[in-house]
Design an enzyme around this catalytic site. Structure first.
Site, PDB file in Angstrom:
ATOM      1  N   ARG A  28     -65.505 -15.066 -83.163  1.00 58.67           N
ATOM      2  CA  ARG A  28     -66.071 -13.832 -83.434  1.00 58.67           C
ATOM      3  C   ARG A  28     -66.889 -13.697 -84.917  1.00 58.67           C
ATOM      4  O   ARG A  28     -66.223 -13.446 -85.886  1.00 58.67           O
ATOM      5  CB  ARG A  28     -64.791 -12.556 -83.493  1.00 58.67           C
ATOM      6  CG  ARG A  28     -65.317 -11.257 -83.339  1.00 58.67           C
ATOM      7  CD  ARG A  28     -64.288 -10.145 -83.830  1.00 58.67           C
ATOM      8  NE  ARG A  28     -64.126 -10.180 -85.313  1.00 58.67           N
ATOM      9  CZ  ARG A  28     -62.820  -9.734 -85.852  1.00 58.67           C
ATOM     10  NH1 ARG A  28     -61.971  -9.242 -85.194  1.00 58.67           N
ATOM     11  NH2 ARG A  28     -62.886  -9.770 -87.211  1.00 58.67           N
ATOM     12  N   HIS A  45     -64.353  -6.422 -86.386  1.00 54.14           N
ATOM     13  CA  HIS A  45     -63.945  -6.076 -84.963  1.00 54.14           C
ATOM     14  C   HIS A  45     -64.938  -5.176 -84.319  1.00 54.14           C
ATOM     15  O   HIS A  45     -65.298  -5.198 -83.141  1.00 54.14           O
ATOM     16  CB  HIS A  45     -62.886  -5.301 -85.144  1.00 54.14           C
ATOM     17  CG  HIS A  45     -62.160  -4.724 -83.875  1.00 54.14           C
ATOM     18  ND1 HIS A  45     -61.870  -5.444 -82.710  1.00 54.14           N
ATOM     19  CD2 HIS A  45     -62.157  -3.495 -83.585  1.00 54.14           C
ATOM     20  CE1 HIS A  45     -61.079  -4.750 -81.816  1.00 54.14           C
ATOM     21  NE2 HIS A  45     -61.667  -3.299 -82.125  1.00 54.14           N
ATOM     22  N   TYR A  78     -61.928 -10.054 -94.618  1.00 55.54           N
ATOM     23  CA  TYR A  78     -60.533 -10.698 -94.765  1.00 55.54           C
ATOM     24  C   TYR A  78     -60.902 -12.203 -94.316  1.00 55.54           C
ATOM     25  O   TYR A  78     -60.043 -13.069 -94.335  1.00 55.54           O
ATOM     26  CB  TYR A  78     -59.455  -9.994 -93.654  1.00 55.54           C
ATOM     27  CG  TYR A  78     -59.998  -9.449 -92.575  1.00 55.54           C
ATOM     28  CD1 TYR A  78     -60.288 -10.359 -91.479  1.00 55.54           C
ATOM     29  CD2 TYR A  78     -60.613  -8.067 -92.440  1.00 55.54           C
ATOM     30  CE1 TYR A  78     -61.027  -9.918 -90.292  1.00 55.54           C
ATOM     31  CE2 TYR A  78     -60.943  -7.828 -90.970  1.00 55.54           C
ATOM     32  CZ  TYR A  78     -61.137  -8.857 -90.128  1.00 55.54           C
ATOM     33  OH  TYR A  78     -61.834  -8.202 -88.878  1.00 55.54           O
TER      34      TYR A  78
HETATM   35  C1  LIG Z   1     -52.058  -3.012 -75.516  1.00 52.32           C
HETATM   36  C2  LIG Z   1     -53.283  -2.690 -76.698  1.00 52.32           C
HETATM   37  N1  LIG Z   1     -52.702  -2.968 -77.854  1.00 52.32           N
HETATM   38  C3  LIG Z   1     -53.443  -2.684 -79.123  1.00 52.32           C
HETATM   39  C4  LIG Z   1     -54.790  -2.379 -78.865  1.00 52.32           C
HETATM   40  C5  LIG Z   1     -55.672  -2.153 -79.995  1.00 52.32           C
HETATM   41  N2  LIG Z   1     -56.624  -3.137 -80.167  1.00 52.32           N
HETATM   42  C6  LIG Z   1     -57.774  -3.048 -79.529  1.00 52.32           C
HETATM   43  S1  LIG Z   1     -58.746  -4.413 -79.803  1.00 52.32           S
HETATM   44  C7  LIG Z   1     -57.669  -5.226 -80.695  1.00 52.32           C
HETATM   45  C8  LIG Z   1     -57.957  -6.665 -81.220  1.00 52.32           C
HETATM   46  C9  LIG Z   1     -57.900  -7.232 -80.024  1.00 52.32           C
HETATM   47  O1  LIG Z   1     -58.280  -8.825 -80.289  1.00 52.32           O
HETATM   48  P1  LIG Z   1     -58.408  -9.829 -79.195  1.00 52.32           P
HETATM   49  O2  LIG Z   1     -57.494  -9.492 -78.022  1.00 52.32           O
HETATM   50  O3  LIG Z   1     -58.479 -11.149 -79.828  1.00 52.32           O
HETATM   51  O4  LIG Z   1     -59.870  -9.525 -78.888  1.00 52.32           O
HETATM   52  P2  LIG Z   1     -61.381  -9.757 -79.677  1.00 52.32           P
HETATM   53  O5  LIG Z   1     -61.497  -7.948 -80.372  1.00 52.32           O
HETATM   54  O6  LIG Z   1     -61.257 -10.772 -80.819  1.00 52.32           O
HETATM   55  O7  LIG Z   1     -62.318  -9.740 -78.616  1.00 52.32           O
HETATM   56  C10 LIG Z   1     -56.505  -4.474 -80.730  1.00 52.32           C
HETATM   57  C11 LIG Z   1     -55.257  -4.876 -81.359  1.00 52.32           C
HETATM   58  C12 LIG Z   1     -55.176  -2.009 -77.708  1.00 52.32           C
HETATM   59  N3  LIG Z   1     -56.292  -1.626 -77.208  1.00 52.32           N
HETATM   60  N4  LIG Z   1     -54.276  -2.273 -76.412  1.00 52.32           N
END
Ligand SMILES: Cc1ncc(C[n+]2csc(CCOP(=O)(O)OP(=O)(O)O)c2C)c(N)n1
Ligand SMILES: [Mg+2]
Length: 382
Positions: free
Chosen positions: A268, A272, A280
């Site tokens: 990525r 975020h 970080y």
């Molecule tokens: C069940 C759940 N837990 C926490 C979140 C909050 N949240 C949204 S995106 C995210 C990080 C996701 O990381 P990843 O799955 O690696 O996807 P990326 O953003 O790297 O594409 C989190 C913790 C959520 N949306 N749903």
């Protein structure tokens, strides 16, 4: 990657050899020259549209945040490209390239982020929670990570009940794959032999948590063993590898042989979302993955290695994408915001239910009468 604490400060450090050059793009077993160029064009549009979105955000025209798939364009575009028109896709927030391949325009996506009246959700959602279950067979992203997996498994089951085995595709991140519903959904698809193609997008970060602090296994594809299904690892920055794995998984799905888990390894390349500067992330990691930029590598493959595009044809292709994008951007910016009265209808139905205000219409409109007395305010609150 590991966490280092010094006093109250916590940071991440990366160890290992980061000097390796990017490997060459692997020839596809299935894609023609024309199809490779088409995927490349989607990737360029994906990248340039996100750059336009970033500018629109900085101009204050975006309502809410913006999520980017920088560095992940090959994974989004080449995976969705493997689906047939009557099959189904469930994208996540970073898969804007998949939406483009599936028939949404950059105009749709930009209007959606600006919450315009003419956007896919008519201004009711300010990011990417939209789909199209009528024409494009796209299930809207579900923010609760993992929940798209059983939904897409259900779509495949629905098709099965109608006598068809189809491929359905969705995505989950390295962070999201830890959720219980990921296990439940994929296990259900496995035991029912449903044609689910699950891309596990291992982009090394789940928000600010590095993948090494999220799971113990070396490769997330290993998880496939526990489901009793094939697990495949691809370089997520190589569109030929992504497509070939997606195509083979879709063919398996069409034969009624069940799901496939494909781990796409990539990075990525932004935070975020737009609010996150990703401070970080250790800088050498960005440098390592910059050498693996999917668009830079693919254009080198098409122009220099394969000679399937001349430099001039490439410049024309880029100019064509920019012209299309600029027209879409202008249209999106000039189009109106929704009228407040249109907020209720169509959110859950198209006019078959009337949603009445429970506490009546407010007597005072914000901005019109700043002199709302405390006693009146109390009435409204009740
Ligand atoms: C069940 C759940 N837990 C926490 C979140 C909050 N949240 C949204 S995106 C995210 C990080 C996701 O990381 P990843 O799955 O690696 O996807 P990326 O953003 O790297 O594409 C989190 C913790 C959520 N949306 N749903
Ligand atoms: Mg991630």
């Amino acid at each position: 990657m590991h966490q280092v604490r010094s006093g109250d400060n916590v940071r991440y450090e990366v160890t290992g050899d980061l000097s390796a050059e990017a490997p060459p793009i692997r020839d596809s077993k299935y894609l023609s020259r024309q199809q490779c160029i088409e995927i490349y064009r989607w990737m360029v549009l994906n990248r340039k549209m996100e750059a336009a979105l970033e500018n629109l955000y900085k101009q204050g025209k975006v309502v809410g945040g913006v999520y980017f798939g920088l560095g992940q364009e090959a994974c989004s575009c080449a995976s969705a490209y493997a689906l047939k028109g009557d099959e189904w896709l469930g994208p996540m927030i970073r898969n804007q390239g998949s939406l483009l391949v599936r028939g949404f325009s950059a105009r749709d996506i930009m209007m959606q982020y600006m919450a315009k009246a003419g956007s896919p959700t008519k201004g009711r959602d300010a990011s990417s929670h939209f789909g199209d279950i009528v024409k494009r067979n796209v299930v809207a992203p579900i923010s609760t990570l993992g929940d798209l997996i059983p939904v897409l498994a259900g779509v495949a089951l629905g098709a099965r009940l109608q006598g068809k085995n189809i491929a359905v595709m969705t995505y989950i991140g390295d962070g999201g794959q830890s959720t219980g519903v990921t296990y439940e959904g994929l296990n259900f698809a496995a035991v029912q032999d449903l044609g689910l193609v699950l891309f596990v997008e291992n982009n090394l970060w789940g928000y600010s948590t590095p993948a090494d602090m999220q799971f113990r296994v070396e490769d997330l594809a290993e998880r496939a063993i526990a489901y009793g299904i094939p697990g495949v690892i691809v370089d997520g920055t190589d569109p030929c590898q992504v497509y070939d794995a997606a195509h083979e998984a879709c063919e398996r799905a069409r034969r009624g042989q069940g799901p496939t888990l494909i781990e796409a390894k990539m990075m990525r390349m932004k935070g975020h979302a737009i609010h996150d500067a990703a401070d970080y992330v250790p800088k050498p990691l960005f440098e390592y993955w910059k050498k693996r930029d999917p668009i830079a590598r693919f254009v080198k493959y098409l122009v220099r290695d394969k000679k399937w595009l001349t430099s001039q044809e490439n410049e024309e292709l880029i100019a064509g994408v920019e012209a299309e994008l600029e027209a879409d951007r202008e249209f999106a910016v000039a189009s109106p915001m929704p009228e407040p009265e249109t907020a209720a209808p169509g959110a859950y139905c198209d006019g078959c239910h009337e949603i009445r205000p429970k506490y009546a219409v407010p007597k005072v409109r914000v901005g019109k009468s700043p002199t709302l007395r405390a006693s009146e305010a109390a009435v409204h609150l009740r």
